[in-house]
Write an enzyme that holds these catalytic residues in place. Structure first.
Site, PDB file in Angstrom:
ATOM      1  CB  SER A 193      -0.941   0.008   1.210  1.00  0.00           C
ATOM      2  OG  SER A 193      -1.789  -1.117   1.192  1.00  0.00           O
ATOM      3  CG  HIS A 201      -2.404   3.596   3.261  1.00  0.00           C
ATOM      4  ND1 HIS A 201      -3.742   3.244   3.324  1.00  0.00           N
ATOM      5  CD2 HIS A 201      -1.721   2.434   3.128  1.00  0.00           C
ATOM      6  CE1 HIS A 201      -3.846   1.932   3.229  1.00  0.00           C
ATOM      7  NE2 HIS A 201      -2.633   1.428   3.115  1.00  0.00           N
TER       8      HIS A 201
END
Length: 296
Positions: free
Chosen positions: A197, A242
């Site tokens: 991610s 993220h």
């Protein structure tokens, strides 16, 4: 037998010997390359701006013609993706190995490979530094993998041709490390993190920069990034990972785009080194405080 005189060039109406292709001695031809004037058969000729050229002249022309450059200085490619599918393949292979060990598509985190490569901050701080990189190729179940790889392909389709293979790879891995560094430095000491991610969000950040530079509408990309970040608040996904990925990926790409044409490579290398120093510093500074921590 006739005593008539025969012209020195042969009987009237006779054809001179047909030349053969310069590359195929068994192929007579009356065609010639407009550049080197050598005989060439139809298979060895290519359409050119003026007439037909043999393959040797075409290849020589490709080597001498200066290719167009993208906004970051990479050679303009034909748009074919290389790095993106390779990264996807590596992630899929890693996932399949964990599935084979665990015997499950959705609880593959029980496999020995997963346990040995996931980012465990305490273990990483105590010498198992490979987890900082290898965790970026591990995924919690099938849907985690499918979502990340789907977004990676879509974003990579637009970003890789603009950055070029080398710079795209650099942004990918810096974003992966940057996301893990943010989670390592600011996150819980006993949180175990895995997934691409951070790298994927880094490529999304790069996409924002590239499209903004090309004056394309970035509203859709912004909405997708924001929705994904907000959704982290209601799931077990790492918001810090993220955020770290999108910030590092976006800033490094911005530095590449903004680098002056003169000494462009030097400026870009300096930006990459600065990112590595920052990321390495975050890991090193926090590692000391985790030396004697035990997670139950």
């Amino acid at each position: 037998m006739s005593d008539a005189l025969v012209p020195p060039d042969g009987p009237i109406g006779a054809e001179p010997e047909t030349p053969v292709c310069a590359r195929h001695s068994d192929r007579p031809t009356r065609l010639r390359c407009t550049r080197c004037d050598r005989p060439a058969c139809p298979d060895c000729l290519r359409d050119a701006a003026v007439g037909l050229q043999c393959v040797d002249c075409v290849n020589e022309g490709k080597r001498t013609v200066r290719r167009a450059r993208t906004m970051v200085g990479a050679e303009q490619s034909d748009g074919r993706l290389i790095v993106t599918p390779v990264m996807i393949a590596l992630n899929v292979i890693a996932y399949l190995l964990t599935v084979a060990q665990s015997g499950s598509l959705f609880t593959n985190q029980t496999s020995a490979i997963f346990q040995a490569t996931v980012l465990d901050p305490v273990l990483a701080a105590n010498g198992e530094w490979w987890r900082i990189l290898t965790s970026g190729f591990m995924h919690y179940g099938l849907w985690h993998l499918v979502l990340n790889m789907g977004v990676l392909y879509i974003a990579g389709y637009h970003v890789e041709p603009e950055l070029g293979r080398l710079r795209f790879s650099v942004v990918y891995f810096l974003a992966l490390l940057g996301g893990n560094a943010a989670a390592f430095y600011f996150g819980g000491v006993c949180d175990r993190l895995a997934g691409a991610s951070g790298a994927v969000f880094g490529i999304m950040g790069a996409l924002l920069v590239v499209w903004r530079r090309k004056k394309r509408d970035i509203s859709t990309v912004v909405v997708i990034v924001v929705i994904n970040l907000v959704s982290n608040l209601f799931t077990d996904a790492s918001l810090l990972g993220h955020l770290g990925g999108v910030v590092v990926g976006g800033l490094v790409t911005l530095a590449m785009v903004k680098a002056p044409r003169e000494n462009r490579n030097l400026y870009q290398i300096a930006a990459v080194v600065a990112a590595l120093v920052l990321i390495g510093g975050m890991f090193a500074l926090h590692a000391n405080s985790l030396m004697n921590v035990v997670c139950l």
